[in-house]
Design an enzyme around this catalytic site. Structure first.
Site, short mmCIF file in Angstrom:
data_model
loop_
_atom_site.label_atom_id
_atom_site.label_comp_id
_atom_site.label_asym_id
_atom_site.label_seq_id
_atom_site.Cartn_x
_atom_site.Cartn_y
_atom_site.Cartn_z
CB SER A 174 -0.87 -0.20 1.08
OG SER A 174 -1.36 1.29 1.39
CG ASP A 177 -18.45 2.64 4.63
OD1 ASP A 177 -18.33 2.29 5.74
OD2 ASP A 177 -18.79 3.94 4.37
CD GLU A 178 -16.44 1.60 -1.35
OE1 GLU A 178 -17.05 2.13 -0.25
OE2 GLU A 178 -15.52 2.17 -1.80
CD GLN A 228 -16.19 -0.89 6.68
OE1 GLN A 228 -16.87 -1.54 7.44
NE2 GLN A 228 -15.54 0.38 6.96
CG HIS A 248 -21.00 4.83 8.08
ND1 HIS A 248 -22.26 5.19 8.44
CD2 HIS A 248 -21.32 4.53 6.76
CE1 HIS A 248 -23.10 5.47 7.53
NE2 HIS A 248 -22.56 4.63 6.38
N GLY A 284 -12.51 13.07 8.24
CA GLY A 284 -11.19 12.48 9.04
C GLY A 284 -10.14 13.76 9.12
CD GLU A 292 -19.42 35.75 0.89
OE1 GLU A 292 -19.27 36.01 -0.26
OE2 GLU A 292 -20.16 36.30 1.75
#
Ligand code: NAD
Ligand code: MG
Length: 440
Positions: A152, A184-185, A187, A209, A235, A332
């Site tokens: 990684s 999440d997808e 995990q 989550h 995060g 702004e």
């Protein structure tokens, strides 16, 4: 008084006997007859329950249990109004418990970091949340390691930041607490292959989550604690606020309490990442998942990005400079939101001119027609509650993310992104591309 009126079995006028939207969470489509008892309540019949319960109640598990009971006794209840005398006090107690009690909040004084003493914590993933949790916990004196894939690109980054890095299975084996902070997808696959085999009785499995628990993509074994420490912010802000002595508010939830200490450990963890400095609200995996998905889709990301894009395009199409449109509608936004974040809409209105505030009242509802917007938001929420959104997102990932990738590529080409990048480059702080310093 409402209770008394209802318990007399008062007859509602015709046409009111369609399923309210709040009952759709029980799988009943809107507009169908209310399913009280066999065949539902027909126009002209009396019933006692539906008007008593605001949506907050219709959603909660206690109410569903109550409804189940009510259905089983319904035929009896139809013959005997006395049942109301028994059922209504029970209903009232649910009502008080689930509806009128304030959310349970915790702060630093309620959290004992010592519940992490001697516990090894593995942070799986080193992205937005992962780097923030790992670094904040390390700075809070906890025993942390990061779990990553071999090769990684984050491996070197995490080591450079002074963290120990292991492969995911090694980290899961080493740890007492495994916090899953990868996308999440992915995990569920990683959990099954690289984490589940190494979970031991008394360990804790943690999430930021609830998606995979709520939609049953991950089903943890009975002997482990399952808790959630979900920061209500990006995060990088979890990191920057911690470094500035502040914190991002968090949600805490316990799905499984195998050790009897799951909540104490969860609160200690949240104190460790700085969240308890701002406040921790107790919730469930169920509610966190649904509110989190809704918030990001309807308001924070979906809503805000499209609002800014519409404003930007309207000005540019009317012939104004894109630079002006960017400053006005995008740059702004943060300055305005910072005021709201600090002192509510009141502080923002105090700081803007009365002309701006008058415009807010006159034109806000014109660009955001309330009734229609809320109906659309309700549809978004329905899709989240009944799993439609989760199903689509899981399928999108299985099918190579064609929709997602094309949207992302199109956004990157949008004029607001191009002009913005150009302008930001020349701002005094323009060479700072670190999201960790975005909140100041
Ligand atoms: P991210 O996309 O920023 O980072 C994910 C990390 O996981 C990356 O380091 C990636 O390299 C790694 N990863 C991806 N696939 C992997 C695999 N197969 N094996 C090992 N590592 C892998 O993710 P994120 O936004 O930090 O989200 C993490 C969790 O936090 C999610 O559950 C998310 O819902 C939750 N969360 C995120 C935010 C946020 O602000 N981003 C806020 C609250 C909660
Ligand atoms: Mg969120």
């Amino acid at each position: 008084r409402r209770v008394q009126a209802s318990s007399r079995g008062e007859t509602l006028p015709q046409g009111q006997f369609t399923c309210p939207e709040e009952v759709q969470s029980q799988g009943v489509p809107a507009g169908s007859p209310i399913p009280w008892g066999k065949g539902g309540v027909q126009p002209g019949q009396s019933h006692t329950v539906s008007r008593l319960f605001p949506p907050r109640i219709a959603r909660c598990a206690a109410y569903k249990e109550f409804l189940r009971l009510y259905h089983s006794y319904h035929s009896f209840a139809r013959r005997c109004d006395m049942i109301g005398i028994i059922i209504l006090p029970i209903a009232a107690s649910y009502l008080i418990k689930e509806c009128f009690i304030m959310a349970k909040m915790y702060y630093e004084k309620d959290c004992e970091l010592s519940y992490l003493n001697g516990k090894k914590i593995a942070i799986i993933g080193y992205g937005s949340q992962g780097h923030a949790h790992a670094l904040n916990l390390k700075d809070s004196g906890c025993d942390v390691c990061v779990g990553l894939r071999q090769g990684s690109k984050n491996w070197a980054n995490a080591e450079k930041a002074g963290l120990t890095v292991k492969t995911v299975p090694e980290a899961a084996k080493w740890a007492d607490i495994v916090m899953i902070l990868i996308n999440d997808e992915v995990q569920a696959d990683v959990y099954k292959k690289d984490i589940a085999p190494y979970l031991e009785e008394g360990n804790a499995l943690a999430f930021a989550h609830g998606f995979n628990i709520r939609y049953q993509q991950i089903v943890p074994p009975a002997g482990v604690d399952v808790f959630m420490a979900a920061p209500k912010g990006p995060g990088h802000t979890v990191r920057s606020q911690y470094v500035n002595g502040k914190g991002v508010p968090c949600l805490v939830a316990v799905e499984q309490n195998a050790t009897g200490n799951a909540m104490k450990i969860a609160l200690a963890y949240i104190a460790g990442i700085g969240g308890a400095r701002a406040g921790v609200m107790e919730t469930t995996f169920h509610d966190e998942t649904e509110t989190d998905l809704f918030g990001e889709q309807a308001v924070l990301c979906g809503g805000v990005v499209d609002l800014m894009r519409c404003g930007f395009e309207t000005l540019v199409e009317a012939g104004y400079e894109p630079e002006n449109a960017y400053f006005e509608c995008i740059h702004e936004m943060k300055l305005i939101i910072d005021l709201i974040n600090k002192g509510g809409v009141g502080m923002m209105n105090y700081s803007i001119s009365d002309t701006a505030e008058y415009g807010e009242y006159v034109s806000g509802p014109r660009v955001l027609p309330y009734e229609e917007t809320k109906k659309n938001m309700r549809k978004v929420l329905d899709d989240i509650q009944d799993g439609t959104f989760a199903g689509k997102w899981i399928a999108e990932n299985k099918n190579g993310r064609t929709f997602f990738n094309s949207k992302r590529a199109n956004l990157a080409k949008h004029q607001m992104e191009i002009v913005g990048a150009e302008l930001r480059k020349n701002m005094l702080w323009g060479d700072d591309a670190d999201p960790d310093t975005a909140s100041n």
